[in-house]
Enzyme design. Structure first.
Site, short mmCIF file in Angstrom:
data_model
loop_
_atom_site.label_atom_id
_atom_site.label_comp_id
_atom_site.label_asym_id
_atom_site.label_seq_id
_atom_site.Cartn_x
_atom_site.Cartn_y
_atom_site.Cartn_z
N LEU A 1 1.30 -0.98 0.22
CA LEU A 1 -0.19 -0.09 0.23
C LEU A 1 0.80 1.36 -0.38
O LEU A 1 0.07 2.23 -0.73
CB LEU A 1 -1.42 -0.02 1.14
N ASP A 2 1.75 1.32 0.48
CA ASP A 2 2.42 2.19 0.76
C ASP A 2 4.13 2.35 -0.64
O ASP A 2 3.61 3.86 -1.38
CB ASP A 2 3.32 2.10 2.32
N ALA A 3 3.84 1.44 -0.96
CA ALA A 3 4.93 1.30 -2.33
C ALA A 3 3.93 2.29 -3.84
O ALA A 3 4.14 3.07 -4.35
CB ALA A 3 5.23 0.05 -3.12
#
Length: 84
Positions: free
Chosen positions: A59-61
């Protein structure tokens, strides 16, 4: 030329805002669902925690890709070269 630069900066700012808000919303959903699942079946909490961290990294990527493209548009604007 100034219109292209101003529009690119506005678009990059929108990319940054959408990336930040969607990541915050995704982490809030992910954490809430983890707590619900861990409360229902505590014996699977460790397994779910590992999977939650993997999903959190993905999700952060995705938001970091959006931030990278936004910085590319801000500092190396490819649309200015099309004007000349």
């Amino acid at each position: 030329m100034e219109t292209v630069i101003a529009t690119t900066i506005i678009a990059s700012t929108l990319m940054f805002c959408v990336a930040a808000f969607s990541t915050a919303f995704g982490f809030a959903l992910l954490g809430g669902r983890y707590l619900d699942a861990a409360a229902r079946q505590p014996e699977f909490a460790n397994s779910l925690l590992t999977k939650m961290f993997i999903i959190a990294g993905l999700l952060d990527a995705i938001s970091m890709i959006s931030v990278g493209v936004g910085f590319y548009f801000v500092f190396a604007n490819p649309f200015v070269a099309l004007l000349q």
